[in-house]
Design a protein around this motif. Structure first.
Motif, mmCIF file in Angstrom:
data_model
loop_
_atom_site.group_PDB
_atom_site.id
_atom_site.type_symbol
_atom_site.label_atom_id
_atom_site.label_comp_id
_atom_site.label_asym_id
_atom_site.label_seq_id
_atom_site.Cartn_x
_atom_site.Cartn_y
_atom_site.Cartn_z
ATOM 1 N N ALA A 69 0.826 -1.209 0.000
ATOM 2 C CA ALA A 69 0.000 0.000 0.000
ATOM 3 C C ALA A 69 0.861 1.261 0.000
ATOM 4 C CB ALA A 69 -0.935 -0.007 1.207
ATOM 5 N N ALA A 70 2.000 1.200 0.680
ATOM 6 C CA ALA A 70 2.873 2.378 0.789
ATOM 7 C C ALA A 70 3.884 2.486 -0.353
ATOM 8 C CB ALA A 70 3.623 2.332 2.123
ATOM 9 N N ALA A 71 3.936 1.478 -1.207
ATOM 10 C CA ALA A 71 4.950 1.449 -2.255
ATOM 11 C C ALA A 71 4.727 2.545 -3.295
ATOM 12 C CB ALA A 71 4.961 0.090 -2.935
ATOM 13 N N SER A 72 5.799 3.137 -3.722
ATOM 14 C CA SER A 72 5.750 4.173 -4.756
ATOM 15 C C SER A 72 5.414 3.554 -6.108
ATOM 16 C CB SER A 72 7.104 4.878 -4.844
ATOM 17 O OG SER A 72 7.188 5.673 -6.008
ATOM 18 N N ASN A 73 4.732 4.338 -6.935
ATOM 19 C CA ASN A 73 4.439 3.891 -8.291
ATOM 20 C C ASN A 73 5.596 4.182 -9.238
ATOM 21 O OD1 ASN A 73 1.808 2.993 -7.641
ATOM 22 N ND2 ASN A 73 1.038 5.104 -7.771
ATOM 23 N N SER A 74 6.690 4.676 -8.698
ATOM 24 C CA SER A 74 7.869 5.008 -9.514
ATOM 25 C C SER A 74 9.107 4.311 -8.970
ATOM 26 C CB SER A 74 8.089 6.528 -9.530
ATOM 27 O OG SER A 74 6.952 7.204 -10.010
ATOM 28 N N TYR A 115 7.165 2.340 -16.015
ATOM 29 C CA TYR A 115 5.970 1.990 -15.254
ATOM 30 C C TYR A 115 5.816 0.469 -15.137
ATOM 31 C CZ TYR A 115 4.540 6.873 -15.529
ATOM 32 O OH TYR A 115 4.474 8.245 -15.400
ATOM 33 N N ALA A 116 6.172 -0.238 -16.215
ATOM 34 C CA ALA A 116 6.086 -1.699 -16.181
ATOM 35 C C ALA A 116 7.052 -2.270 -15.140
ATOM 36 C CB ALA A 116 6.402 -2.277 -17.560
ATOM 37 N N GLU A 117 8.257 -1.720 -15.086
ATOM 38 C CA GLU A 117 9.228 -2.178 -14.095
ATOM 39 C C GLU A 117 8.768 -1.836 -12.687
ATOM 40 O OE1 GLU A 117 13.902 -1.457 -12.817
ATOM 41 O OE2 GLU A 117 13.244 -0.937 -14.852
ATOM 42 N N SER A 118 8.140 -0.699 -12.515
ATOM 43 C CA SER A 118 7.605 -0.328 -11.199
ATOM 44 C C SER A 118 6.527 -1.307 -10.766
ATOM 45 C CB SER A 118 7.042 1.093 -11.247
ATOM 46 O OG SER A 118 8.064 2.040 -11.472
ATOM 47 N N ALA A 119 5.655 -1.668 -11.699
ATOM 48 C CA ALA A 119 4.602 -2.633 -11.393
ATOM 49 C C ALA A 119 5.211 -3.964 -10.967
ATOM 50 C CB ALA A 119 3.702 -2.818 -12.606
ATOM 51 N N GLN A 120 6.241 -4.396 -11.672
ATOM 52 C CA GLN A 120 6.889 -5.657 -11.343
ATOM 53 C C GLN A 120 7.520 -5.601 -9.961
ATOM 54 O OE1 GLN A 120 8.892 -7.842 -14.461
ATOM 55 N NE2 GLN A 120 10.710 -8.082 -13.169
ATOM 56 N N LYS A 121 8.131 -4.488 -9.603
ATOM 57 C CA LYS A 121 8.761 -4.364 -8.288
ATOM 58 C C LYS A 121 7.722 -4.381 -7.164
ATOM 59 C CE LYS A 121 13.072 -2.060 -9.608
ATOM 60 N NZ LYS A 121 13.911 -3.154 -9.035
ATOM 61 N N MET A 175 6.036 -12.252 -4.789
ATOM 62 C CA MET A 175 5.496 -12.881 -5.983
ATOM 63 C C MET A 175 6.313 -12.459 -7.203
ATOM 64 S SD MET A 175 1.508 -12.168 -4.981
ATOM 65 C CE MET A 175 0.839 -12.797 -6.533
ATOM 66 N N GLN A 176 5.913 -12.951 -8.365
ATOM 67 C CA GLN A 176 6.627 -12.602 -9.583
ATOM 68 C C GLN A 176 5.654 -12.375 -10.730
ATOM 69 O OE1 GLN A 176 8.813 -15.898 -11.446
ATOM 70 N NE2 GLN A 176 7.871 -17.288 -9.961
ATOM 71 N N VAL A 177 6.109 -11.615 -11.719
ATOM 72 C CA VAL A 177 5.339 -11.393 -12.937
ATOM 73 C C VAL A 177 5.881 -12.314 -14.018
ATOM 74 C CG1 VAL A 177 4.740 -9.755 -14.755
ATOM 75 C CG2 VAL A 177 4.840 -8.993 -12.365
ATOM 76 N N ASN A 178 4.984 -13.048 -14.648
ATOM 77 C CA ASN A 178 5.358 -13.876 -15.797
ATOM 78 C C ASN A 178 4.854 -13.159 -17.047
ATOM 79 O OD1 ASN A 178 5.638 -15.798 -17.843
ATOM 80 N ND2 ASN A 178 5.216 -17.511 -16.476
ATOM 81 N N TRP A 179 5.782 -12.748 -17.895
ATOM 82 C CA TRP A 179 5.407 -11.978 -19.075
ATOM 83 C C TRP A 179 4.968 -12.863 -20.234
ATOM 84 C CZ3 TRP A 179 4.701 -6.878 -18.619
ATOM 85 C CH2 TRP A 179 5.281 -6.237 -17.520
ATOM 86 N N ASP A 180 4.948 -14.170 -20.015
ATOM 87 C CA ASP A 180 4.366 -15.083 -21.004
ATOM 88 C C ASP A 180 2.877 -15.174 -20.707
ATOM 89 O OD1 ASP A 180 3.501 -17.106 -22.635
ATOM 90 O OD2 ASP A 180 4.984 -18.581 -21.985
ATOM 91 N N PHE A 181 2.102 -14.407 -21.395
ATOM 92 C CA PHE A 181 0.689 -14.226 -21.080
ATOM 93 C C PHE A 181 -0.087 -15.544 -21.083
ATOM 94 C CE2 PHE A 181 -3.666 -13.142 -22.672
ATOM 95 C CZ PHE A 181 -4.106 -12.494 -21.533
ATOM 96 N N ASP A 192 1.055 5.354 -15.798
ATOM 97 C CA ASP A 192 0.966 5.195 -14.344
ATOM 98 C C ASP A 192 -0.125 4.205 -13.949
ATOM 99 O OD1 ASP A 192 1.785 5.931 -11.716
ATOM 100 O OD2 ASP A 192 -0.033 7.131 -11.529
ATOM 101 N N TYR A 193 -1.011 3.906 -14.868
ATOM 102 C CA TYR A 193 -2.093 2.954 -14.592
ATOM 103 C C TYR A 193 -1.541 1.590 -14.167
ATOM 104 C CZ TYR A 193 -5.715 -0.494 -15.740
ATOM 105 O OH TYR A 193 -6.601 -1.550 -15.706
ATOM 106 N N ALA A 194 -0.422 1.177 -14.788
ATOM 107 C CA ALA A 194 0.126 -0.157 -14.510
ATOM 108 C C ALA A 194 0.452 -0.364 -13.029
ATOM 109 C CB ALA A 194 1.350 -0.411 -15.383
#
Length: 357
Positions: free
Chosen positions: A187-192, A197-203, A210-216, A265-267
């Motif tokens: 909740a406190a994490a920065s969006n930057s 933005y994609a890297e921020s979302a992944q972090k 958890m992890q992001v799998n970019w193989d949809f 920034d939506y991501a």
């Protein structure tokens, strides 16, 4: 992928049952042979012999110890990763061995107390103390496991095929943080947090362990899209899907790199926190579609997830509401929020997941 010896674990647990059953049968035959060899003048012994299984606490203790073994072993064999998530065991080789060690010890206790049933003795107090010790030992090793501490039990077990497995009792693990503690960080994490933005979302996802799998399409082997008979709540098409959460692989969010919005920034501010909210609901309720998410017979899971993301995971309300509005215009009204979805999200956060009466 955890290199946990699951097949060995299955063999060892099968071996427990085989050994226990054989030993009980042998004891019964020996008892019958002893009785057949008794002469008439031996029918009035001066000492009263007691069978362990006739002691008042034996069956209750056997059921208790066996119940613990059955509970944990069935959970682990049914879904190992979900088991490790539930008990906050790290998804590593060491974590896998720790789980196997714990269940092997419980299996040892179960096997031993079953074998004791036909034990004959003369001291009822000693028998009762021995029976009690198995319940105490079971509670002790369970307490160590729930804290990730060394199990403090050393044993070598042999499976049905003769393969051995050794528990040295000194292994420990650092338990993963409680989900409630991770929520505050998310909740406190920065969006930057990243350079994009994609890297921020992944972090942000990584903050949750958890992890992001970019193989949809990678999650398609585990989960399929839910359908709806409501014409205003059609399932998203692939091209409309930003990312999705599959409860069968609870530590992964599958992302669609071709979806629009990853460069905005939506991501990090809304979309990825929505997927994390699915995970949060899963952690609190044991399912990402709890009964309380149904309003008047209509599944409002996506709306409840949006409400949860805003209330507890720092999702941007403006972005989330705009995304839900656009989805509704494309006949995906399930993402809209209302007073009910807000109340349901609050209830889930309290651990209340059942349907509202």
């Amino acid at each position: 992928m955890i290199l946990i010896p699951v097949l060995l674990f299955a063999a060892v647990t099968a071996g427990f049952v085989a050994v226990a059953n054989k030993a009980v049968d042998d004891a019964a035959r020996q008892s019958q042979q002893s009785q057949s060899q008794t002469t008439p003048q031996d029918t009035k012994p001066t000492v009263k012999y007691i069978s362990m299984k006739e002691r008042p606490s034996y069956q209750e203790t056997l059921d208790y110890v066996n119940g613990k073994y059955t509970q944990y072993s069935n959970e682990a064999l049914d879904d190992l990763q979900a088991f490790m998530d539930k008990y906050r065991i790290p998804i590593t080789d060491d974590g896998g061995k720790y789980v196997t060690d714990f269940i092997a010890v419980l299996g040892k206790y179960t096997s031993e107390i079953k074998l004791m049933g036909d034990t004959i003795g003369i001291n009822a107090e000693e028998m009762d103390d021995l029976i009690t010790s198995y319940r105490t030992d079971t509670d002790t090793v369970e307490g160590h496991f729930l804290k990730g501490e060394p199990l403090a039990v050393t044993v070598t077990l042999t499976g049905r095929d003769g393969e051995t497995y050794t528990v040295d009792g000194q292994n420990s693990v650092e338990l993963k943080p409680l989900w409630a503690d991770l929520e505050a960080k998310i909740a406190a994490a920065s969006n930057s947090m990243g350079s994009t933005y994609a890297e921020s979302a992944q972090k942000i996802v990584e903050l949750a362990g958890m992890q992001v799998n970019w193989d949809f399409n990678a999650g398609n082997q585990y989960c399929t899209k839910s359908s709806s008979t409501n014409p205003d709540m059609k399932a998203l098409e692939d091209k409309e899907t930003f990312a999705y959460y599959c409860p069968v692989t609870p530590n992964v969010i599958y992302a669609n790199p071709n979806a629009s919005g990853w460069d905005t920034d939506y991501a990090p501010a809304a979309a990825i926190r929505h997927e994390l909210a699915h995970h949060a609901i899963h952690m609190y309720c044991g399912t990402s579609h709890p009964p309380i998410a149904v309003q008047d017979g209509i599944d409002r899971t996506e709306g409840v997830t949006n409400s949860y993301a805003i209330k507890y995971l720092g999702a941007d309300r403006a972005w989330t509401e705009e995304s839900a509005r656009q989805a509704a215009e494309a006949q995906h009204a399930q993402y809209l929020m209302n007073e009910y979805t807000d109340k349901a999200a609050e209830a889930i956060h309290r651990g209340e997941c059942e349907a509202v009466m």
